[in-house]
Design an enzyme around this catalytic site. Structure first.
Site, PDB file in Angstrom:
ATOM      1  CE1 TYR A 101      -0.647  13.167  -7.781  1.00 50.27           C
ATOM      2  CE2 TYR A 101      -2.597  11.951  -8.446  1.00 50.27           C
ATOM      3  CZ  TYR A 101      -1.789  12.462  -7.452  1.00 50.27           C
ATOM      4  OH  TYR A 101      -2.102  12.277  -6.139  1.00 50.27           O
ATOM      5  CD  GLU A 122      -3.937  13.959  -2.134  1.00 51.57           C
ATOM      6  OE1 GLU A 122      -4.266  12.866  -2.652  1.00 51.57           O
ATOM      7  OE2 GLU A 122      -4.646  14.976  -2.157  1.00 51.57           O
ATOM      8  CG  ASP A 135      -6.188  10.486   0.010  1.00 49.59           C
ATOM      9  OD1 ASP A 135      -5.808  10.153  -1.118  1.00 49.59           O
ATOM     10  OD2 ASP A 135      -5.483  11.153   0.794  1.00 49.59           O
ATOM     11  CG  ASN A 181      -4.972   5.738  -8.562  1.00 48.23           C
ATOM     12  OD1 ASN A 181      -5.162   5.358  -9.700  1.00 48.23           O
ATOM     13  ND2 ASN A 181      -5.675   6.703  -8.007  1.00 48.23           N
TER      14      ASN A 181
END
Length: 533
Positions: free
Chosen positions: A90, A232, A256, A394
């Site tokens: 991930y 997602e 999110d 990210n």
């Protein structure tokens, strides 16, 4: 199943660990080397080969191949080496894997739905062989991490999230379904790539898009009535539209918006044990006004109201800065999800806004690296003895600042959190081990709790319970090391505790359709997936 069919079925294959008796009974004699391996020996071989590779994307490919070949060995490698392997399957590696998804593609995994499937989605779902799916993670690939529109390449996200549902919560792999709603892409370079595997057309929009999602949700509910749907990496307007469309009558959530909110709220709560500032007195500023930031603000406002603040007072504690500066009510155009935080204040830039608002915690959710520069961190440090610096974007390359910068520019006083992992930092003779505010601390436990309770839906109260449960599992030793979260090595136990708390809250709210035992913790542990042969 026997012979070569058995060796090519990842769910049941044990490869060289099949015993002599099994080899005879299952038609495997001659198909395997003569040595009967233990799973421990196989795991040693996996880790030796994994660690031999110097490139993270090659490690990702290696682990994906292992998952396709021997599912239980893959999950044992993940679960027993979570701190090492999770960043490979991930964030941050999955970001690069999604960028290169079509180019490193080996074997199909998951389910793809396109506009051409309109009217047939329920029928083609029968092509998925598993009959008891409990968790569906779906994306349309339009806002993958901080990387933008990656179209069908975004399938790496549902695949990775569901691997974490297994590794971090013990949900059985056969109960997990990754889905890509491939409605095209606005990324022209992808459409021009001859190796791209998705629909090479501009994105479907408007009513045509919404009705396709409606059909998908209805099809899932019909075939898998007990399944949780996790949305997602949808673009902010669609993320809110779909969440608001389904949240009150479908077992679903948006990770999110709500998962990020819960894990961040847990970090905020834990930070008060370091800063000494009571939670109800906090002022928080967000850089970025997308779905992640507003989701965090909404859940934090709800938590502040639990502490006794009125709704208006709670929202006054939360401020937003976007690309145009401080979000204020004097703007002509304000996104609907940002309006509750558009306070009556003169417009100003980011650094000036920090000086005027004097936030205790600064939260970055921009996808733009380096925005928490030295001036910003030093300003926060002048205003606070222990400034909260949450660089949540990210992958790691998109973080608003690094751990090293946060500690250096604050003279070691920052309470630092990132969305992707950073290595420990040495500063003035002290070692800081920064906590990673990874959604993996929340969504597996939320999902497991909802499944355990057979919940009808997942209201805001369950995310508040999950956040508080996570924050209470942060030890004094964790805080002393500079982390606002428990060690990743404990994440399975952390998720079990969150799941139990969530299931009990669902029962209290009248949302549970299952009969929960007195010792729900024992039930959760007993039904947890084990990858051991």
């Amino acid at each position: 199943m026997s012979g070569q069919d058995l060796l090519t079925n990842a769910a049941v294959n044990k490869s060289t660990a099949f015993t002599t008796e099994e080899r005879e009974r299952l038609g495997l004699r001659g198909l395997l080397p003569p040595h009967v391996s233990t799973q421990d020996e196989q795991l040693d071989r996996v880790l030796e080969n994994l660690r031999r590779k110097s490139d993270d994307i090659e490690k990702y490919v290696f682990l994906t191949a292992l998952q396709d070949r021997n599912e239980r060995l893959f999950y044992r490698a993940v679960m027993e080496n979570i701190s090492e392997v999770m960043p490979l399957i991930y964030t941050p590696t999955v970001g690069q894997a999604c960028r290169e998804f079509a180019h490193i593609f080996r074997r199909p995994r998951g389910f793809y739905i396109t506009p051409d499937d309109r009217g047939d989605i329920r029928r083609i779902l029968d092509n998925w062989s598993e009959g008891d799916v409990r968790v569906v993670v779906v994306t349309d690939g339009e806002r993958i991490l901080g990387l933008g529109d990656l179209g069908a390449n975004g399938m790496g996200i549902p695949i990775g999230k569901l691997a974490l549902y297994v590794a971090c919560a013990g949900i059985h792999p056969k109960q997990c379904l990754p889905v890509m709603l491939d409605v095209g892409t606005g990324n022209a370079s992808l459409r021009a790539d001859p190796l791209y595997l998705g629909v090479p057309k501009p994105r479907l929009e408007g009513d045509d898009y919404i009705t396709l999602v409606d059909e998908f949700v209805a099809a899932i509910q019909d075939k898998y009535p007990k399944a949780l749907i996790q949305f997602e990496d949808f673009l902010t307007p669609n993320a809110y539209t779909l969440l608001n469309r389904f949240r009150d009558h479908v077992l679903c959530f948006n990770d999110d918006i709500q998962g990020t909110a819960a894990v961040t709220l847990a970090g905020i709560m834990a930070s008060t044990r370091i800063s000494g500032v009571p939670f109800k007195d906090l002022r928080i500023m967000f850089l970025g006004a997308g779905s992640a930031a507003t989701g965090i603000a909404d859940l934090t406002a709800a938590a502040l109201q639990v502490e006794g603040l009125s709704e208006s007072t709670a929202r006054q504690r939360l401020w937003f800065v976007d690309i145009d500066g401080l979000v204020t009510s004097r703007r002509q155009t304000i996104a609907a999800h940002s309006k509750p935080y558009a306070h009556d204040h003169e417009p100003m830039g980011f650094l000036d806004a920090i000086s005027h608002v004097k936030p205790h915690i600064l939260i970055g959710a921009t996808g733009a690296p380096g925005l928490f520069n030295e001036a910003v961190v030093r300003c926060m440090s002048e205003l606070n003895e222990r400034p909260g610096i949450f660089a949540l974007s990210n992958p790691t390359s998109r973080a608003e600042c690094t751990a090293q910068h946060a500690y250096t520019w604050s003279d070691g006083r920052a309470i630092f959190v990132s969305g992707s992992p950073f290595a420990p930092v040495e500063f003035n003779g002290r070692t800081f081990t920064p906590g990673q505010g990874n959604n993996a601390y929340i969504f597996p436990g939320i999902g497991l709790g909802a499944i355990t309770a057979d919940a009808k839906m997942i209201p805001e109260e369950l995310f508040l319970v999950a956040a508080r449960s996570l924050s209470e599992q942060v030890s004094e030793a964790d805080l002393a090391a500079g982390s606002l979260f428990p060690p990743l090595d404990d994440i399975l136990k952390v998720s079990w505790k969150i799941a139990a708390d969530v299931a009990l809250k669902a029962k209290e709210l009248g949302l549970s359709q299952a009969s929960l035992p007195d010792d729900i913790h024992a039930k959760i542990r007993q039904h947890s997936y084990s990858p051991v042969y």
